[in-house]
Design a protein around this motif. Structure first.
Motif, PDB file in Angstrom:
ATOM      1  N   ALA A   1       0.809  -0.825  -0.107  1.00  0.00           N
ATOM      2  CA  ALA A   1       0.497  -0.301  -0.152  1.00  0.00           C
ATOM      3  C   ALA A   1       1.198   1.617   0.091  1.00  0.00           C
ATOM      4  CB  ALA A   1      -1.128   0.028   1.130  1.00  0.00           C
ATOM      5  N   ALA A   2       0.279   2.139  -0.426  1.00  0.00           N
ATOM      6  CA  ALA A   2       1.263   3.232  -0.803  1.00  0.00           C
ATOM      7  C   ALA A   2       0.181   4.744  -0.659  1.00  0.00           C
ATOM      8  CB  ALA A   2       2.308   3.798  -1.876  1.00  0.00           C
ATOM      9  N   GLU A   3       0.847   5.830   0.203  1.00  0.00           N
ATOM     10  CA  GLU A   3      -0.110   6.890  -0.367  1.00  0.00           C
ATOM     11  C   GLU A   3       0.816   8.067  -0.318  1.00  0.00           C
ATOM     12  OE1 GLU A   3      -2.832   8.116   3.185  1.00  0.00           O
ATOM     13  OE2 GLU A   3      -3.603   6.870   2.557  1.00  0.00           O
ATOM     14  N   GLN A   4       0.655   8.872  -0.502  1.00  0.00           N
ATOM     15  CA  GLN A   4       1.127  10.159  -0.889  1.00  0.00           C
ATOM     16  C   GLN A   4       2.319  10.019  -0.903  1.00  0.00           C
ATOM     17  OE1 GLN A   4       0.240  13.020   2.116  1.00  0.00           O
ATOM     18  NE2 GLN A   4      -2.252  13.100   1.403  1.00  0.00           N
TER      19      GLN A   4
ATOM     20  N   ARG B   1      -1.638   1.319  11.339  1.00  0.00           N
ATOM     21  CA  ARG B   1      -1.200   2.097  12.739  1.00  0.00           C
ATOM     22  C   ARG B   1      -0.814   1.151  13.879  1.00  0.00           C
ATOM     23  NH1 ARG B   1      -2.129   7.123  14.464  1.00  0.00           N
ATOM     24  NH2 ARG B   1      -3.069   7.804  13.026  1.00  0.00           N
TER      25      ARG B   1
ATOM     26  N   ARG C   1       4.479   7.698  -0.032  1.00  0.00           N
ATOM     27  CA  ARG C   1       4.450   6.678   1.343  1.00  0.00           C
ATOM     28  C   ARG C   1       4.395   5.591   1.252  1.00  0.00           C
ATOM     29  NH1 ARG C   1       3.393  12.562   3.546  1.00  0.00           N
ATOM     30  NH2 ARG C   1       5.149  13.848   3.919  1.00  0.00           N
ATOM     31  N   PHE C   2       4.653   4.711   2.053  1.00  0.00           N
ATOM     32  CA  PHE C   2       4.277   3.833   2.483  1.00  0.00           C
ATOM     33  C   PHE C   2       3.435   3.471   3.437  1.00  0.00           C
ATOM     34  CE2 PHE C   2       9.149   2.606   0.816  1.00  0.00           C
ATOM     35  CZ  PHE C   2       9.050   1.922   0.160  1.00  0.00           C
ATOM     36  N   ARG C   3       2.879   2.671   3.151  1.00  0.00           N
ATOM     37  CA  ARG C   3       1.395   3.452   4.431  1.00  0.00           C
ATOM     38  C   ARG C   3       1.480   1.935   5.016  1.00  0.00           C
ATOM     39  NH1 ARG C   3      -3.960   5.252   4.789  1.00  0.00           N
ATOM     40  NH2 ARG C   3      -4.945   3.946   5.335  1.00  0.00           N
ATOM     41  N   VAL C   4       1.618   2.399   6.141  1.00  0.00           N
ATOM     42  CA  VAL C   4       1.445   0.984   7.343  1.00  0.00           C
ATOM     43  C   VAL C   4       0.657   0.869   8.184  1.00  0.00           C
ATOM     44  CG1 VAL C   4       4.072   0.666   7.002  1.00  0.00           C
ATOM     45  CG2 VAL C   4       3.647   2.366   8.231  1.00  0.00           C
TER      46      VAL C   4
END
Length: 99
Positions: free
Chosen positions: A83-86, A93, A88-91
């Motif tokens: 997953a990626a967002e903007q 929470r 950046r790696f999305r991880v």
């Protein structure tokens, strides 16, 4: 060579701000005397014609030379990410909102 006395050990302990018991003073006096005797023996053996060294054998650098190589672009780095967002790696929470 003269032996280290209890008074000398007590003086060193005061300078070092160490609280030593009476039995520790006697024990450390004997140990310090042995250490000083061992250092004196090493100094007797050291010859003036032998240059000081840090290693017994000469050392050589075994690493390759640094070479500039292109790195990954942000898109290449994120291609394999689940997953990626903007860019950046999305991880998931791991901390609550309070933290």
């Amino acid at each position: 060579m003269s032996a280290i006395t209890r008074d000398e050990v007590a003086h060193l302990a005061r300078l070092s701000r160490l609280a030593l018991g009476e039995d520790e003073l006697d024990h450390l006096a004997a140990q310090l005397d042995q250490i000083i005797s061992a250092v004196a023996r090493v100094q007797e053996v050291a010859a003036e014609d032998i240059p000081p060294t840090s290693h017994a054998l000469p050392l050589t650098n075994v690493y390759r030379a640094d070479q500039n190589r292109p790195g990954l672009t942000p898109d290449q780095a994120l291609d394999a990410a689940p997953a990626a967002e903007q860019q950046r790696f999305r991880v998931p929470r791991i901390l609550d909102e309070e933290a």
